[in-house]
Scaffold this active site. Structure first.
Site, PDB file in Angstrom:
ATOM      1  N   GLU A  89       0.946  -1.005   0.037  1.00  0.00           N
ATOM      2  CA  GLU A  89      -0.118  -0.118   0.106  1.00  0.00           C
ATOM      3  C   GLU A  89       0.888   1.212  -0.092  1.00  0.00           C
ATOM      4  O   GLU A  89       0.917   1.955   0.875  1.00  0.00           O
ATOM      5  CB  GLU A  89      -0.878  -0.138   1.218  1.00  0.00           C
ATOM      6  CG  GLU A  89      -1.827  -1.347   1.040  1.00  0.00           C
ATOM      7  CD  GLU A  89      -2.655  -1.575   2.239  1.00  0.00           C
ATOM      8  OE1 GLU A  89      -3.200  -2.767   2.139  1.00  0.00           O
ATOM      9  OE2 GLU A  89      -2.632  -0.830   3.312  1.00  0.00           O
ATOM     10  N   GLU A  98      -8.072   4.757   4.503  1.00  0.00           N
ATOM     11  CA  GLU A  98      -7.841   4.052   3.330  1.00  0.00           C
ATOM     12  C   GLU A  98      -8.268   5.048   2.053  1.00  0.00           C
ATOM     13  O   GLU A  98      -8.988   5.732   1.916  1.00  0.00           O
ATOM     14  CB  GLU A  98      -9.183   2.991   3.255  1.00  0.00           C
ATOM     15  CG  GLU A  98      -9.219   1.988   4.442  1.00  0.00           C
ATOM     16  CD  GLU A  98      -7.884   0.752   4.294  1.00  0.00           C
ATOM     17  OE1 GLU A  98      -7.219   0.814   3.033  1.00  0.00           O
ATOM     18  OE2 GLU A  98      -7.897  -0.086   5.177  1.00  0.00           O
TER      19      GLU A  98
HETATM   20 ZN   LIG Z   1      -4.028  -2.127   4.399  1.00  0.00          ZN
END
Ligand SMILES: [Zn+2]
Length: 374
Positions: free
Chosen positions: A170, A334
């Site tokens: 990520e 997120e």
């Molecule tokens: Zn994550």
């Protein structure tokens, strides 16, 4: 054509590169884990003007196979400017193509944040008068795990922690941290408002081994760090153990854990509503944080994970564990691998620059909220 991935965050297996129109590739599993989704490779010997096609044939078996629908791979000629390329997905794999303008190009799941850039970011941060190295942990493979302390001017400051990239694939998470450092360099009135009330504690990259190894999800022991907060160990998750010990020594009044989500094409947060100790005070703080971020950044509250039922939170997650342990505002933030569909930018999708700008917006929100964290 030559395909290489023998570098920082590289991940690909070459099955057949004989036909440049239809190169067959597979994503390698995370080191010591069954997870796989992240890919990053360099294709050399491209023919300018010719269409080159690539297929990741094991994409349908990857960790988040539903994530491939609506996803566009990224490519770059220089490793700086990353752009989306035409991509399709079916039961035979993820297929993307590039009509080459140069003889080599990189392809990746998302704009990579390199270890070299990480090193340069630390130099930038530590050059600021208000930033110091509070402590430095070590990953399983011996990579540095710096904890930066941004000193404010309050005599009894709120202590706000931001950690990033527990999930090593990520990469948007460390781009976010770079945006935060950039905002510190600007030193504007809002930032001074924040630092008049709070000190910041930053871990720009929680999982340097996993990032270097080209992992999606786990560290060098195959451990998902964001499932290790209830019982971290020196053997499997020293990265979490280090941060928890620092938190115990310093204290926590607010916490943000920065992530990317494979499937959902929106920026969103997940909070602590399922924690046993969740209170009306925390609920109010969560709502206000979200409302303020909607007003000043690329963020929304319609789309996200299903909310936890009361008392049903998984306390092995950083956000829930920290929120419960310190009775404080705690979020998982997120960002998408795809795009933020509320303000789509087809050439780049969600990318590093937008992740950085989101951090600027978060500083603005924290400046408004810091005084009421306790
Ligand atoms: Zn994550």
């Amino acid at each position: 054509m030559q395909i290489r991935s023998d570098f920082d965050s590289g991940n690909i297996q070459v099955l057949d590169a004989g036909n440049p129109q239809q190169v067959r590739l597979a994503i390698r599993k995370d080191f010591a884990s069954e997870h796989f989704q992240w890919f990053h490779f360099l294709a050399e010997g491209l023919t300018p003007g010719q269409r080159h096609g690539f297929s990741l044939v094991n994409a349908p078996q990857s960790s988040y196979k539903n994530a491939w629908s609506g996803y566009q791979a990224v490519a770059s000629y220089d490793g700086e400017d990353w752009f989306r390329v035409p991509t399709t997905y079916d039961e035979a794999g993820l297929h993307f193509e590039l009509t080459a303008e140069q003889t080599q190009a990189r392809f990746a799941y998302f704009e990579p944040y390199s270890r070299a850039r990480h090193a340069a970011l630390l130099v930038r941060a530590l050059a600021l008068p208000q930033v110091a190295l509070a402590a430095c942990g070590s990953s399983l493979q011996g990579r540095e795990l710096p904890l930066l302390h941004v000193r404010g001017t309050a005599s009894a400051p709120r202590r706000i922690w931001l950690i990033a990239q527990q999930h090593p694939g990520e990469h948007m998470a460390e781009w976010f941290m770079e945006g935060l450092i950039e905002r510190l360099e600007r030193d504007d009135a809002e930032l001074r408002t924040l630092l008049a009330q709070a000190d910041l504690y930053l871990v720009p990259n929680m999982n340097p081994d996993g990032a270097f190894l080209g992992n999606l999800r786990t560290n060098a022991a195959g451990q998902d760090l964001n499932r290790a907060w209830q019982a971290p160990s020196a053997e499997r998750s020293p990265e979490v153990l280090f941060v928890q010990r620092q938190m115990a020594a310093i204290g926590v009044d607010g916490f943000l854990d920065i992530h990317g989500d494979e499937e959902i094409p929106h920026v969103f947060t997940a909070g602590c509503e399922g924690n046993p100790g969740f209170t009306a005070r925390l609920d109010t703080l969560e709502r206000e944080f979200r409302q303020r971020l909607v007003a000043c950044g690329e963020f929304q509250v319609e789309h996200g994970y299903p909310r936890d039922e009361p008392g049903q939170a998984n306390l092995a997650l950083a956000c829930n564990w920290v929120g419960e342990t310190y009775d404080c505002l705690a979020f998982t933030l997120e960002m998408p691998f795809k795009d933020h569909d509320d303000s789509p930018q087809p050439r780049t999708g969600w990318n590093g620059a937008r992740s950085g700008r989101l951090a600027h917006a978060v500083v603005t929100v924290l400046a408004a909220l810091a005084g009421r964290l306790r």
